[in-house]
Structure formats: structure tokens, C-alpha cells
Design a protein around this motif. Sequence first.
Motif, mmCIF file in Angstrom:
data_model
loop_
_atom_site.group_PDB
_atom_site.id
_atom_site.type_symbol
_atom_site.label_atom_id
_atom_site.label_comp_id
_atom_site.label_asym_id
_atom_site.label_seq_id
_atom_site.Cartn_x
_atom_site.Cartn_y
_atom_site.Cartn_z
ATOM 1 N N GLU A 66 0.847 -1.351 0.009
ATOM 2 C CA GLU A 66 0.039 0.015 -0.008
ATOM 3 C C GLU A 66 0.860 1.333 0.088
ATOM 4 O O GLU A 66 0.241 2.429 -0.605
ATOM 5 C CB GLU A 66 -0.847 0.063 1.151
ATOM 6 N N GLU A 67 1.968 1.244 0.557
ATOM 7 C CA GLU A 67 2.871 2.428 0.531
ATOM 8 C C GLU A 67 3.646 2.450 -0.976
ATOM 9 O O GLU A 67 4.225 3.720 -0.920
ATOM 10 C CB GLU A 67 4.107 2.114 1.709
ATOM 11 N N VAL A 68 3.577 1.351 -1.463
ATOM 12 C CA VAL A 68 4.384 1.564 -2.915
ATOM 13 C C VAL A 68 3.541 1.798 -4.132
ATOM 14 O O VAL A 68 3.630 2.579 -4.853
ATOM 15 C CB VAL A 68 5.176 0.336 -3.120
ATOM 16 N N ILE A 69 2.452 1.076 -4.337
ATOM 17 C CA ILE A 69 1.349 0.911 -5.168
ATOM 18 C C ILE A 69 0.815 2.435 -5.440
ATOM 19 O O ILE A 69 0.163 2.915 -4.514
ATOM 20 C CB ILE A 69 0.498 -0.240 -5.241
ATOM 21 N N GLY A 70 0.986 2.803 -6.590
ATOM 22 C CA GLY A 70 0.299 4.357 -6.864
ATOM 23 C C GLY A 70 1.025 5.401 -6.750
ATOM 24 O O GLY A 70 0.869 6.446 -6.896
ATOM 25 N N LYS A 71 2.465 5.017 -6.179
ATOM 26 C CA LYS A 71 3.327 6.086 -5.795
ATOM 27 C C LYS A 71 4.142 6.394 -6.917
ATOM 28 O O LYS A 71 4.633 5.372 -7.455
ATOM 29 C CB LYS A 71 3.910 5.937 -4.349
ATOM 30 N N PRO A 72 4.883 7.714 -7.194
ATOM 31 C CA PRO A 72 5.849 7.708 -8.141
ATOM 32 C C PRO A 72 7.250 6.886 -7.865
ATOM 33 O O PRO A 72 7.550 7.097 -6.706
ATOM 34 C CB PRO A 72 6.040 9.246 -8.363
ATOM 35 N N PHE A 73 7.805 6.421 -8.708
ATOM 36 C CA PHE A 73 9.163 5.704 -8.399
ATOM 37 C C PHE A 73 9.906 6.683 -7.769
ATOM 38 O O PHE A 73 10.979 6.315 -7.143
ATOM 39 C CB PHE A 73 9.503 4.941 -9.624
ATOM 40 N N THR A 74 10.118 7.843 -8.060
ATOM 41 C CA THR A 74 10.878 8.957 -7.775
ATOM 42 C C THR A 74 10.897 9.239 -5.921
ATOM 43 O O THR A 74 11.907 9.580 -5.466
ATOM 44 C CB THR A 74 10.822 10.374 -8.439
ATOM 45 N N ASP A 75 9.710 8.819 -5.493
ATOM 46 C CA ASP A 75 9.493 8.843 -4.128
ATOM 47 C C ASP A 75 10.446 8.043 -3.436
ATOM 48 O O ASP A 75 10.892 8.198 -2.259
ATOM 49 C CB ASP A 75 8.256 8.410 -3.777
ATOM 50 N N PHE A 76 11.183 6.768 -4.025
ATOM 51 C CA PHE A 76 12.076 6.030 -3.630
ATOM 52 C C PHE A 76 13.386 6.150 -4.058
ATOM 53 O O PHE A 76 14.225 5.227 -3.536
ATOM 54 C CB PHE A 76 11.406 4.556 -4.012
ATOM 55 N N VAL A 77 13.786 7.016 -4.751
ATOM 56 C CA VAL A 77 15.357 7.527 -5.031
ATOM 57 C C VAL A 77 15.617 8.474 -4.331
ATOM 58 O O VAL A 77 14.936 9.605 -4.046
ATOM 59 C CB VAL A 77 14.997 7.796 -6.634
ATOM 60 N N ARG A 78 17.061 8.355 -3.931
ATOM 61 C CA ARG A 78 17.540 9.550 -3.286
ATOM 62 C C ARG A 78 17.698 10.627 -4.174
ATOM 63 O O ARG A 78 17.756 10.869 -5.465
ATOM 64 C CB ARG A 78 19.060 9.072 -3.132
ATOM 65 N N GLU A 79 17.316 11.872 -3.581
ATOM 66 C CA GLU A 79 16.796 13.153 -4.150
ATOM 67 C C GLU A 79 18.030 13.471 -5.100
ATOM 68 O O GLU A 79 17.399 14.148 -6.078
ATOM 69 C CB GLU A 79 16.642 14.080 -2.979
ATOM 70 N N ASP A 80 19.368 13.602 -4.952
ATOM 71 C CA ASP A 80 20.297 13.828 -5.765
ATOM 72 C C ASP A 80 20.318 13.219 -7.198
ATOM 73 O O ASP A 80 20.987 13.327 -7.961
ATOM 74 C CB ASP A 80 21.379 14.167 -5.214
ATOM 75 N N TYR A 81 19.668 12.036 -7.297
ATOM 76 C CA TYR A 81 19.585 11.262 -8.528
ATOM 77 C C TYR A 81 18.360 11.294 -9.078
ATOM 78 O O TYR A 81 18.082 10.636 -10.261
ATOM 79 C CB TYR A 81 19.769 9.831 -8.108
ATOM 80 N N ARG A 82 17.026 12.167 -8.688
ATOM 81 C CA ARG A 82 15.841 11.869 -9.223
ATOM 82 C C ARG A 82 15.800 12.443 -10.701
ATOM 83 O O ARG A 82 15.316 12.073 -11.536
ATOM 84 C CB ARG A 82 14.746 12.556 -8.401
#
Length: 120
Positions: A41-57
Motif C-alpha cells: 500500500e505504501e508503494v503501489i500508486g506512488k511515483p518511483f522517484t519517491d524511493f530514489v535519493r533526491e540527488d539522483y531523481r
Amino acid sequence: MKKKYKNLIQNAADIIFETDAEGNFIFVNNFTIDHLGYSKEEVIGKPFTDFVREDYRKSLLEFYNDLAETDKNFASTEFPVIRKDLSEIWGSQKVYVNKNEAGAVVSYSGIMRDISVFKD
């Protein structure tokens, strides 16, 4: 036969995922949930960038845009992924672009291996 492949995907020791055309997760395998510590539930529907370190987005978004425009499939990239406990893993990811008959991106399918041991 279909169940056989479902078990293979769900129990693989790699992160296997699919996003919609906008980059929101529509599927992740069980290993993804177990390895990163999030619930589905914390992953599905969320943008993949939410799980990427900010300086790599930004560079990762450019990678995906290039894939969509150039028809390069199974291109790979490496970047840090943020786990629920805020620790990081390094992932090496290969992506396939799924397009409709008109050539529009429908989704992205990918597989990612944790390569953290090689980055330390």
C-alpha cells in the motif's frame, strides 16, 4: 503455466516492478516489499522517484524520458534507493518500455538487483 511464472516473479531475489506511463508503481514483487521494508500500500500508486535519493531523481527522470524517445529497451542505470528505515541500497536496473500500437508509452517494466556490496 501462468501460476508457475507468477511464482517465479513473486519469489525472485531481485526487485521486479512495473510503472504506468507517468512512473507510478502498478506492480512490485514480494522481494521488493521484503527488501525495502514498505508495505504494498505504501508503494503501489506512488511515483518511483519517491524511493530514489533526491540527488539522483533528475538524472533518472532523464533516463526514462530517453528510453521513451529512443526505443532503447533493457537499458541499464545505477542509483541509490531509499528503504523505509531511511537506509540506502544501490540498485542496478534494466527497463523495458511497453508501448501501444500508436507508439505511446503505456508502462515501464523493470528488474533491479541490489549491488550495494559492489559500491562499498
